[in-house]
Write a protein that holds these residues in place. Structure first.
Motif, PDB file in Angstrom:
ATOM      1  N   GLU A  46       0.814  -1.201   0.000  1.00 17.38           N
ATOM      2  CA  GLU A  46       0.000   0.000   0.000  1.00 17.38           C
ATOM      3  C   GLU A  46       0.854   1.259   0.000  1.00 17.38           C
ATOM      4  O   GLU A  46       1.967   1.279   0.534  1.00 17.38           O
ATOM      5  CB  GLU A  46      -0.932   0.017   1.225  1.00 17.38           C
ATOM      6  CG  GLU A  46      -0.227   0.083   2.561  1.00 17.38           C
ATOM      7  CD  GLU A  46      -1.189   0.209   3.733  1.00 17.38           C
ATOM      8  OE1 GLU A  46      -2.411   0.106   3.548  1.00 17.38           O
ATOM      9  OE2 GLU A  46      -0.699   0.423   4.866  1.00 17.38           O
ATOM     10  N   SER A  49       3.503   7.452   1.195  1.00 15.16           N
ATOM     11  CA  SER A  49       3.778   8.862   0.955  1.00 15.16           C
ATOM     12  C   SER A  49       4.656   8.999  -0.270  1.00 15.16           C
ATOM     13  O   SER A  49       5.379   8.063  -0.639  1.00 15.16           O
ATOM     14  CB  SER A  49       4.479   9.471   2.172  1.00 15.16           C
ATOM     15  OG  SER A  49       4.742  10.846   1.975  1.00 15.16           O
ATOM     16  N   TYR A  60       0.264  12.020   0.940  1.00 14.27           N
ATOM     17  CA  TYR A  60       0.245  11.117   2.090  1.00 14.27           C
ATOM     18  C   TYR A  60      -1.004  10.261   2.066  1.00 14.27           C
ATOM     19  O   TYR A  60      -2.091  10.724   1.725  1.00 14.27           O
ATOM     20  CB  TYR A  60       0.271  11.907   3.398  1.00 14.27           C
ATOM     21  CG  TYR A  60       1.524  12.717   3.621  1.00 14.27           C
ATOM     22  CD1 TYR A  60       1.597  14.036   3.218  1.00 14.27           C
ATOM     23  CD2 TYR A  60       2.642  12.133   4.221  1.00 14.27           C
ATOM     24  CE1 TYR A  60       2.759  14.780   3.407  1.00 14.27           C
ATOM     25  CE2 TYR A  60       3.804  12.870   4.416  1.00 14.27           C
ATOM     26  CZ  TYR A  60       3.846  14.190   4.012  1.00 14.27           C
ATOM     27  OH  TYR A  60       5.000  14.908   4.204  1.00 14.27           O
ATOM     28  N   ALA A  61      -0.842   9.007   2.461  1.00 12.07           N
ATOM     29  CA  ALA A  61      -2.004   8.177   2.724  1.00 12.07           C
ATOM     30  C   ALA A  61      -2.687   8.700   3.988  1.00 12.07           C
ATOM     31  O   ALA A  61      -2.046   9.337   4.832  1.00 12.07           O
ATOM     32  CB  ALA A  61      -1.582   6.725   2.923  1.00 12.07           C
ATOM     33  N   GLU A  62      -3.955   8.410   4.121  1.00 12.24           N
ATOM     34  CA  GLU A  62      -4.694   8.885   5.286  1.00 12.24           C
ATOM     35  C   GLU A  62      -4.061   8.385   6.572  1.00 12.24           C
ATOM     36  O   GLU A  62      -4.009   9.100   7.581  1.00 12.24           O
ATOM     37  CB  GLU A  62      -6.145   8.434   5.198  1.00 12.24           C
ATOM     38  CG  GLU A  62      -7.064   9.102   6.212  1.00 12.24           C
ATOM     39  CD  GLU A  62      -7.088  10.607   6.068  1.00 12.24           C
ATOM     40  OE1 GLU A  62      -7.047  11.108   4.932  1.00 12.24           O
ATOM     41  OE2 GLU A  62      -7.131  11.285   7.124  1.00 12.24           O
ATOM     42  N   SER A  63      -3.536   7.178   6.541  1.00 10.38           N
ATOM     43  CA  SER A  63      -2.927   6.588   7.737  1.00 10.38           C
ATOM     44  C   SER A  63      -1.631   7.290   8.144  1.00 10.38           C
ATOM     45  O   SER A  63      -1.192   7.181   9.297  1.00 10.38           O
ATOM     46  CB  SER A  63      -2.653   5.099   7.500  1.00 10.38           C
ATOM     47  OG  SER A  63      -1.767   4.937   6.399  1.00 10.38           O
ATOM     48  N   ARG A  65      -0.945  10.717   7.247  1.00 12.74           N
ATOM     49  CA  ARG A  65      -1.091  12.170   7.343  1.00 12.74           C
ATOM     50  C   ARG A  65      -1.110  12.623   8.797  1.00 12.74           C
ATOM     51  O   ARG A  65      -1.795  12.075   9.643  1.00 12.74           O
ATOM     52  CB  ARG A  65      -2.367  12.601   6.624  1.00 12.74           C
ATOM     53  CG  ARG A  65      -2.494  14.104   6.448  1.00 12.74           C
ATOM     54  CD  ARG A  65      -3.660  14.458   5.527  1.00 12.74           C
ATOM     55  NE  ARG A  65      -3.387  14.074   4.151  1.00 12.74           N
ATOM     56  CZ  ARG A  65      -4.083  13.164   3.481  1.00 12.74           C
ATOM     57  NH1 ARG A  65      -5.071  12.533   4.061  1.00 12.74           N
ATOM     58  NH2 ARG A  65      -3.782  12.893   2.233  1.00 12.74           N
ATOM     59  N   ARG A  67       1.264  12.304  10.905  1.00 16.75           N
ATOM     60  CA  ARG A  67       2.283  11.608  11.702  1.00 16.75           C
ATOM     61  C   ARG A  67       3.608  11.470  10.957  1.00 16.75           C
ATOM     62  O   ARG A  67       4.682  11.474  11.569  1.00 16.75           O
ATOM     63  CB  ARG A  67       1.793  10.204  12.075  1.00 16.75           C
ATOM     64  CG  ARG A  67       0.551  10.167  12.930  1.00 16.75           C
ATOM     65  CD  ARG A  67       0.254   8.740  13.393  1.00 16.75           C
ATOM     66  NE  ARG A  67       0.065   7.838  12.269  1.00 16.75           N
ATOM     67  CZ  ARG A  67       0.703   6.674  12.141  1.00 16.75           C
ATOM     68  NH1 ARG A  67       1.587   6.294  13.052  1.00 16.75           N
ATOM     69  NH2 ARG A  67       0.478   5.895  11.086  1.00 16.75           N
TER      70      ARG A  67
END
Length: 122
Positions: A46, A49, A60-63, A65, A67
Motif C-alpha cells: 500500500e 507517501s 500522504y495516505a490517510e494513515s 497524514r 504523523r
C-alpha cells in the motif's frame, strides 16, 4: 537504470519515531516522484507517501497524514520519511519507489528498493 537503497528500519516501541532514508543513484531524470509503500504480512502493498523531486508536491495516505513527513535532499539525492507516533499497525516492510513521470501509483512505479523492516512492538 535508477537504483534505490533504503536504510533506517528497525524495531521500536509504540509512540516512538523512526527515520527512513532512500538514496537514489544512477539514471537521468528531471522531476520524478519518489515515495514509500509498505507491505504487512498477508496484506497487499500500500501507498504511504510520495514527493516530487522538486519537493513542491507531497502526498500522504490517510494513515500517514499528520504523523509522517516526507522530504527530499537534492544535494545528497536522498528522500527521507520521518515517522512519528508509530503504532503496531505501522509494522511492515517499507519499500522506496521511483516513478519517472506522474503522480505515484503502485502499478506505475519504475524502480523499487529492496525494502526495510519496520517493527513496532511493546
Amino acid at each position: 537504470q535508477v537504483q534505490l537503497a533504503e536504510s533506517g528500519g528497525g524495531m521500536v516501541q509504540p509512540g516512538d519515531s523512526l527515520r527512513l532514508s532512500c538514496a537514489v543513484s544512477g539514471g537521468t531524470f528531471e522531476n520524478p516522484s519518489i515515495g514509500w509503500f509498505r507491505q504487512a504480512p498477508g496484506k497487499e502493498r500500500e501507498f504511504v507517501s510520495a514527493i516530487s523531486w522538486s519537493g513542491l508536491s507531497q502526498f500522504y495516505a490517510e494513515s500517514a497524514r499528520g504523523r509522517f513527513k516526507i522530504s527530499v535532499d537534492n544535494i545528497k539525492n536522498t528522500v527521507i520519511l520521518q515517522m512519528n507516533s508509530l503504532t503496531a499497525e505501522d509494522t511492515a516492510v517499507y519499500y522506496c519507489a521511483f516513478q519517472y513521470f506522474g503522480v505515484m501509483e503502485l502499478l506505475k512505479v519504475d524502480s523499487w528498493g529492496q525494502g526495510t523492516q519496520v517493527t513496532v512492538s511493546s
